[in-house]
Design an enzyme around this catalytic site. Structure first.
Site, PDB file in Angstrom:
ATOM      1  N   GLU A   1      -9.242   3.619   2.915  1.00  0.00           N
ATOM      2  CA  GLU A   1      -8.693   3.707   1.457  1.00  0.00           C
ATOM      3  C   GLU A   1      -8.486   2.518   0.733  1.00  0.00           C
ATOM      4  O   GLU A   1      -7.752   2.545  -0.156  1.00  0.00           O
ATOM      5  CB  GLU A   1      -8.737   4.909   0.935  1.00  0.00           C
ATOM      6  CG  GLU A   1      -7.334   5.013   1.187  1.00  0.00           C
ATOM      7  CD  GLU A   1      -6.902   4.409   2.481  1.00  0.00           C
ATOM      8  OE1 GLU A   1      -8.019   5.247   3.643  1.00  0.00           O
ATOM      9  OE2 GLU A   1      -5.470   4.737   3.161  1.00  0.00           O
TER      10      GLU A   1
ATOM     11  N   LYS B   1       1.262  -0.972   0.389  1.00  0.00           N
ATOM     12  CA  LYS B   1       0.224   0.325  -0.203  1.00  0.00           C
ATOM     13  C   LYS B   1       0.869   1.121   0.166  1.00  0.00           C
ATOM     14  O   LYS B   1       1.649   1.887   0.656  1.00  0.00           O
ATOM     15  CB  LYS B   1      -0.796   0.102   1.481  1.00  0.00           C
ATOM     16  CG  LYS B   1      -1.537   1.265   1.568  1.00  0.00           C
ATOM     17  CD  LYS B   1      -2.642   1.053   2.390  1.00  0.00           C
ATOM     18  CE  LYS B   1      -3.642   2.187   2.889  1.00  0.00           C
ATOM     19  NZ  LYS B   1      -4.178   2.216   4.343  1.00  0.00           N
TER      20      LYS B   1
ATOM     21  N   ASP C   1       1.560   5.353   5.579  1.00  0.00           N
ATOM     22  CA  ASP C   1       0.770   5.494   5.599  1.00  0.00           C
ATOM     23  C   ASP C   1       0.962   4.265   3.942  1.00  0.00           C
ATOM     24  O   ASP C   1       0.265   4.025   3.059  1.00  0.00           O
ATOM     25  CB  ASP C   1      -0.688   5.570   5.124  1.00  0.00           C
ATOM     26  CG  ASP C   1      -2.155   4.719   4.872  1.00  0.00           C
ATOM     27  OD1 ASP C   1      -1.953   4.008   5.623  1.00  0.00           O
ATOM     28  OD2 ASP C   1      -3.270   5.844   4.675  1.00  0.00           O
TER      29      ASP C   1
ATOM     30  N   ARG D   1      -7.753  -0.708   1.533  1.00  0.00           N
ATOM     31  CA  ARG D   1      -8.857  -1.726   0.370  1.00  0.00           C
ATOM     32  C   ARG D   1      -8.268  -1.387  -0.700  1.00  0.00           C
ATOM     33  O   ARG D   1      -8.794  -2.496  -1.995  1.00  0.00           O
ATOM     34  CB  ARG D   1      -9.590  -2.337   1.125  1.00  0.00           C
ATOM     35  CG  ARG D   1     -10.413  -1.523   1.490  1.00  0.00           C
ATOM     36  CD  ARG D   1     -11.053  -1.641   2.600  1.00  0.00           C
ATOM     37  NE  ARG D   1     -10.619  -1.591   4.410  1.00  0.00           N
ATOM     38  CZ  ARG D   1     -11.226  -2.563   5.291  1.00  0.00           C
ATOM     39  NH1 ARG D   1     -12.197  -2.684   5.162  1.00  0.00           N
ATOM     40  NH2 ARG D   1     -10.838  -1.251   6.494  1.00  0.00           N
TER      41      ARG D   1
ATOM     42  N   ASP E   1     -12.533   6.679   4.110  1.00  0.00           N
ATOM     43  CA  ASP E   1     -11.387   6.275   5.164  1.00  0.00           C
ATOM     44  C   ASP E   1     -10.351   4.893   5.188  1.00  0.00           C
ATOM     45  O   ASP E   1      -9.391   4.298   5.354  1.00  0.00           O
ATOM     46  CB  ASP E   1     -11.044   6.150   6.871  1.00  0.00           C
ATOM     47  CG  ASP E   1     -10.065   7.039   7.245  1.00  0.00           C
ATOM     48  OD1 ASP E   1      -9.390   6.652   7.029  1.00  0.00           O
ATOM     49  OD2 ASP E   1      -9.917   6.899   8.468  1.00  0.00           O
TER      50      ASP E   1
ATOM     51  N   ASP F   1      -2.734   9.962   4.134  1.00  0.00           N
ATOM     52  CA  ASP F   1      -4.258   9.988   4.346  1.00  0.00           C
ATOM     53  C   ASP F   1      -4.512  10.958   5.081  1.00  0.00           C
ATOM     54  O   ASP F   1      -4.736  10.426   6.568  1.00  0.00           O
ATOM     55  CB  ASP F   1      -4.250   8.438   4.844  1.00  0.00           C
ATOM     56  CG  ASP F   1      -5.665   7.300   4.781  1.00  0.00           C
ATOM     57  OD1 ASP F   1      -6.587   8.414   4.515  1.00  0.00           O
ATOM     58  OD2 ASP F   1      -5.972   6.472   5.468  1.00  0.00           O
TER      59      ASP F   1
ATOM     60  N   LYS G   1     -10.504  11.690   8.927  1.00  0.00           N
ATOM     61  CA  LYS G   1      -9.619  11.631  10.121  1.00  0.00           C
ATOM     62  C   LYS G   1      -9.498  13.157  11.153  1.00  0.00           C
ATOM     63  O   LYS G   1      -9.846  13.906  10.870  1.00  0.00           O
ATOM     64  CB  LYS G   1      -8.151  11.528  10.268  1.00  0.00           C
ATOM     65  CG  LYS G   1      -8.182   9.866   9.176  1.00  0.00           C
ATOM     66  CD  LYS G   1      -6.891   9.699   9.433  1.00  0.00           C
ATOM     67  CE  LYS G   1      -6.783   7.652   8.496  1.00  0.00           C
ATOM     68  NZ  LYS G   1      -6.819   6.831   9.413  1.00  0.00           N
TER      69      LYS G   1
END
Ligand code: BES
Ligand code: ZN
Ligand code: ZN
Length: 504
Positions: free
Chosen positions: A353, A269, A292, A355, A351, A274, A281
């Site tokens: 995201e 990833k 991230d 996946r 959030d 993020d 968030k």
């Protein structure tokens, strides 16, 4: 980068500022194999008391006494923790040596291998782990620290592993080479992780990969936003709609074995920042979301290490990379995205995201028909709740694969823990107006349901394991002395390289 080399005792004498010797516990007393009785007597004179084994656990630095022909002497107790594997003990000793050098502003140090090994047979493993510890502890991210501060710090530059003629110098050199390459690639990956979001954008991540791969035999192809859309990567393209810099899909290929050999695939990833998107968030701790992309950075580090080690394996590395921002075109809760393999997904929480970008990368990986797929992602806060920041959560239904992963991690001195994934978790991810939903319809088991979502994009007959590194990708320094207290750890690169050896 720190230079580690090997020399025979006769050639090495007094070429370094400090000699490092190791003490071993034998019964109630301790012995320091590198010192004879007279020399040990001298040390006692300097310290003004008999040396206790426990006094040496953090290392004792004796300055300016010209013992054994070296200006300074460092004494360190060999006392591995019961929790640590064989190699981990030596990795931590390497880090301790470097830290003593740093604290005492030494530029050159000689490590007495004879006193460290004391008849130990696995010389290659010892030298590799020791070198890893030395070089990993040497890591710092100080690009933005103003020059004066940097200049003032004298630090170790050359470390020599001093050995007797009885020890096989080729084995030692090989261990040093492997250790240096691994640490160099872990440190490279840490640098990508520690760099802020305004420096490491998806475009910059791709450029850094291309630059680092030059001359290694690693082929890097980068897809831009238009290509990503054309290739039907609806998740990666969709997350990128929120704004920020354009997305990229990084494809790395290394062929160290014959053409007929199936590759090992690594997917990471690469979310360079993020914010959460529309499901934004809280601001406290949001700065941590620059990390991230550590799954992606660690896959890049893994591929670089495999290529530099010239392993006889075929591997592919895939990194989908974007920011997750809340711009006017961003995904809204309820929007539906379609993945490369045709499956549709309702985005209930923008959030979740990671996946969404991994679903396209895993679909692409499956098309390549690899021998096995491993993915690494800072995927869920839930894994941090479950395992904290020491163990990486591993998800696979393949028991044999889990055993191989456990063995590879033990060998590498990394901690993994098997986590559940079954059909109930899959059922929880069913969508209402699409095939899937990106969050579970039930509370709890957030890491397992995330893994179950990813599983829907991997071909059933390809062995696959997912590594959730949300808790271990940074901030693990309090646990191992060769990782920064604050900052990216480069976790799982060493384990992944072991797995590539196993499956290649
Ligand atoms: N990048 C985060 C996961 C994360 C959280 C990594 C904390 C490191 C530390 C991920 O994209 C995320 O936000 N996941 C959500 C999923 C949820 C909305 C189902 C989470 O874990 O809260
Ligand atoms: Zn998120
Ligand atoms: Zn994320």
């Amino acid at each position: 980068m720190l230079n580690v080399s090997a020399k025979k005792v006769s050639d090495a004498k007094a070429k370094s500022q400090t000699l490092v010797l190791f003490a071993h516990k034998s019964g109630a007393t301790s012995t320091i194999p590198g010192l004879n009785k007279t020399e040990l007597g001298k040390v006692h004179e300097i310290t003004g008391k008999e040396l206790e084994f426990d006094d040496l656990k953090k290392g004792l630095f004796l300055r300016g006494h010209n013992l054994n022909g070296y200006t300074n002497l460092a004494l360190i107790a060999v006392s591995p923790s019961k929790d640590d594997s064989f190699s981990e003990g030596f990795r931590k000793l390497g880090a301790l040596v470097l830290q003593l050098g740093l604290a005492n502003k030494q530029e050159s140090m000689a490590i007495d291998l004879e006193s460290l090994c004391k008849g130990q047979k696995k010389l290659d493993e010892v030298c590799q782990a020791l070198t890893e510890g030395l070089c990993l502890a040497d890591y710092r991210y100080d690009e933005f620290i103003t020059k004066d501060k940097k200049k003032n710090s004298v630090r170790p530059e050359n470390i020599v592993l001093v050995h007797s003629t009885k020890m096989n110098s080729k084995t030692i050199t090989e261990g040093i080479r492997s250790g240096s390459i691994l640490a160099e690639c872990v440190n490279f990956s840490r640098g990508l992780g520690d760099a802020p979001g305004n420096i490491i954008t998806p475009v910059a991540l791709a450029n850094e990969t291309v630059k680092a791969a030059r001359g290694t035999g690693l082929k890097v192809t980068v897809w831009d936003k238009a290509r990503i859309k054309k290739e039907k990567m609806g998740g990666l393209f969709g997350v990128n709609l929120g704004g920020g810099p354009d997305c990229r899909f990084i494809i790395m290929e290394y062929n160290g074995a014959g053409k007929s050999k199936k590759p090992v695939a690594f997917v990471g990833k690469g979310l360079t920042f993020d914010s959460g998107g529309i499901s934004i968030k809280p601001s406290q701790g949001m700065e941590e979301m620059k990390y991230d992309m550590c799954g992606g950075a660690n896959v890049i580090g893994t591929l670089l290490a495999i290529a530099k080690l010239k392993l006889k394996v075929n591997v592919i590395g895939l990194v989908p990379s974007t920011e997750n921002m809340p711009g006017p075109m961003a995904n809204k809760p309820g929007d539906i995205l379609v993945a490369r393999n045709g499956k549709s997904v309702e985005v209930f929480n923008t959030d979740a995201e990671g996946r969404l970008i991994l679903m396209d990368a895993l679909s692409y990986a499956s098309e390549k028909k690899p021998r096995v797929i491993f993915d690494a992602a800072t995927l869920t806060g839930a894994v941090v709740v479950a395992l904290g920041n020491s163990y990486t959560g591993v998800f696979t239904r393949d028991k044999k694969l889990m055993k191989d992963i456990q063995d590879a991690a033990d060998k590498s001195g990394e901690w993994v823990w098997p986590m559940p994934i079954n059909d109930h978790h899959v059922a929880d991810m069913k969508g209402t107006h699409a095939d899937l939903c990106n969050i579970s319809s039930f509370k709890g088991a957030g890491s397992s349901t995330a893994a179950a979502f990813l599983e829907q994009f991997v071909d059933k007959d390809i062995p696959w394991a997912h590594f959730d590194i949300a808790g271990t990708a940074w901030h693990i320094g309090g646990r191992v002395n060769y990782s920064p207290k604050k900052g990216a750890s480069g976790v799982m690169i060493r384990t992944f390289v072991e797995l590539a050896k196993k499956f290649g």
